[in-house]
Design an enzyme around this catalytic site. Sequence first.
Site, PDB file in Angstrom:
ATOM      1  N   THR A  91      44.332  42.389  38.819  1.00 58.86           N
ATOM      2  CA  THR A  91      43.349  42.112  39.291  1.00 58.86           C
ATOM      3  C   THR A  91      42.969  40.521  38.874  1.00 58.86           C
ATOM      4  O   THR A  91      43.586  39.857  38.794  1.00 58.86           O
ATOM      5  CB  THR A  91      42.409  42.201  38.545  1.00 58.86           C
ATOM      6  OG1 THR A  91      41.677  43.521  38.622  1.00 58.86           O
ATOM      7  CG2 THR A  91      40.775  41.507  38.611  1.00 58.86           C
ATOM      8  N   ARG A 121      37.896  56.604  42.463  1.00 52.07           N
ATOM      9  CA  ARG A 121      37.332  55.957  40.836  1.00 52.07           C
ATOM     10  C   ARG A 121      37.494  54.151  41.306  1.00 52.07           C
ATOM     11  O   ARG A 121      37.924  53.756  42.014  1.00 52.07           O
ATOM     12  CB  ARG A 121      38.909  55.935  40.472  1.00 52.07           C
ATOM     13  CG  ARG A 121      38.951  55.876  39.064  1.00 52.07           C
ATOM     14  CD  ARG A 121      39.885  53.847  39.465  1.00 52.07           C
ATOM     15  NE  ARG A 121      40.418  53.576  37.870  1.00 52.07           N
ATOM     16  CZ  ARG A 121      40.505  51.982  37.673  1.00 52.07           C
ATOM     17  NH1 ARG A 121      40.590  51.206  38.507  1.00 52.07           N
ATOM     18  NH2 ARG A 121      40.801  51.370  36.258  1.00 52.07           N
ATOM     19  N   SER A 130      47.498  43.761  44.372  1.00 51.63           N
ATOM     20  CA  SER A 130      46.358  44.423  43.770  1.00 51.63           C
ATOM     21  C   SER A 130      45.205  44.535  43.970  1.00 51.63           C
ATOM     22  O   SER A 130      44.429  44.212  43.140  1.00 51.63           O
ATOM     23  CB  SER A 130      47.508  44.375  42.190  1.00 51.63           C
ATOM     24  OG  SER A 130      47.115  42.538  41.845  1.00 51.63           O
ATOM     25  N   THR A 146      39.402  43.156  42.886  1.00 53.01           N
ATOM     26  CA  THR A 146      41.120  44.117  43.497  1.00 53.01           C
ATOM     27  C   THR A 146      40.303  45.325  43.985  1.00 53.01           C
ATOM     28  O   THR A 146      40.141  45.988  44.653  1.00 53.01           O
ATOM     29  CB  THR A 146      40.729  44.742  41.094  1.00 53.01           C
ATOM     30  OG1 THR A 146      42.072  45.162  41.524  1.00 53.01           O
ATOM     31  CG2 THR A 146      39.297  46.023  41.095  1.00 53.01           C
ATOM     32  N   THR A 148      41.194  41.969  32.393  1.00 51.18           N
ATOM     33  CA  THR A 148      42.299  42.547  33.452  1.00 51.18           C
ATOM     34  C   THR A 148      42.664  43.733  33.324  1.00 51.18           C
ATOM     35  O   THR A 148      42.708  43.164  31.424  1.00 51.18           O
ATOM     36  CB  THR A 148      42.590  41.534  33.834  1.00 51.18           C
ATOM     37  OG1 THR A 148      43.563  41.886  34.361  1.00 51.18           O
ATOM     38  CG2 THR A 148      43.480  40.497  32.670  1.00 51.18           C
ATOM     39  N   GLY A 149      43.227  44.601  33.793  1.00 50.19           N
ATOM     40  CA  GLY A 149      43.625  45.245  32.956  1.00 50.19           C
ATOM     41  C   GLY A 149      43.463  46.753  32.984  1.00 50.19           C
ATOM     42  O   GLY A 149      42.731  47.473  33.652  1.00 50.19           O
TER      43      GLY A 149
HETATM   44  C1  SD4 Z   1      41.051  48.233  37.254  1.00 48.97           C
HETATM   45  N1  SD4 Z   1      40.625  46.380  36.141  1.00 48.97           N
HETATM   46  O1  SD4 Z   1      40.680  48.562  38.533  1.00 48.97           O
HETATM   47  C2  SD4 Z   1      41.522  46.905  36.773  1.00 48.97           C
HETATM   48  C3  SD4 Z   1      42.190  46.539  37.579  1.00 48.97           C
HETATM   49  C4  SD4 Z   1      43.896  45.157  36.436  1.00 48.97           C
HETATM   50  O2  SD4 Z   1      44.505  43.999  36.039  1.00 48.97           O
HETATM   51  O3  SD4 Z   1      42.132  44.116  36.237  1.00 48.97           O
HETATM   52  N2  SD4 Z   1      45.006  44.723  36.927  1.00 48.97           N
HETATM   53  O4  SD4 Z   1      40.739  48.586  36.235  1.00 48.97           O
END
Ligand code: SD4
Length: 332
Positions: free
Chosen positions: A192, A220, A87, A210, A243-244
């Site tokens: 991330t 994107r 990731s 990330t 994160t997320g």
């Molecule tokens: C995203 N926020 O590209 C990042 C992915 C992430 O834990 O944080 N995953 O949307």
Amino acid sequence: MEDHKRRNFLKLGLIGAVVGAIQPLKAGGLFTQSFETKIDGPLVVSTWNHGLAANSAAWEILSKGGKALDAVEKGVRVTEADVTNRSVGIGGMPDRDGHVTLDACIMDEESRCGAVGFLEGIDHPISVARAIMEKTQHVMLVGSGAKKFALEQGFGQIKTPIPPVKEEYKKWKKENQDLFKKPEINHENHDTIGLLALDIHGNLSGACTTSGWAYKLHGRLGDSPIIGAGLFVDNEIGAACATGLGEAIIRIAGSHTVVELMRHGHSPMDACRLAVERIISKHKDLTNLQCGFLAIDKNGNVGAYSVYNGFNYALKTNKEEKLVDAPFNRSW
Ligand code: SD4
């Protein structure tokens, strides 16, 4: 939470029905201090299990009286270089068209910031972000322009996806042909790294890097390269990272919101909780919509909060080194 759930952090359902259990935001918020840690001396925190190794690298700088900015860069470079990490960095998963496109940003105690997005084939996006901050008059470069700049600056090239990731992608592509017919977002595993440090001089910095969502649409950008969304630092107040699901984090300018809440007197954990509650209030369907925030304040208080259970962070100080489970709004 079981491991598969944690790794499925970003599996998002489609937006649809209204969720009844949304708690209205209370004016002024609740100052819940539980789960919070107050640290004396230098401090580093970072998202997820991979944060342990990143924190150790950052600590090599912090423990010798070095700068938070150097520490955050050194820390997340470890994660970027880890070929087993799917990731972040070199071992990252590709987008729907098979391209690994990397996003990163960095911010220091003087509110200087640098960001890079949609970067392909360069080994350390966080250092490219720092070079943009230090060597240009800009904050953000993306795509081929960012790559050109990185090559001019002497950054190393990498061939991505690396072979095991390419194999996984081929298999995924075969099994997900219908996704190519409609531009629907596919939500795969994603963790991330966001890393925040307070140095011995009392200064704060942060870094976030990330490969974004696996199998995202080509082009994107998520929250991670966006100052104020994936990361924000205000040396008078504190620092936060996210994160997320990046789209949800961007909608509320997540990390900036957390820092502003701290400015208005909320503890780091409460600020993270209120930001999560704001995300919840803005989304009608929370099915698998996971987001988490991690924050530290100028005085070494630490807090985190997520929509669902399963978000954790790594913490390192003079006294301890550990993983901490963040409090959350609801269970899977
Ligand atoms: C995203 N926020 O590209 C990042 C992915 C992430 O834990 O944080 N995953 O949307």
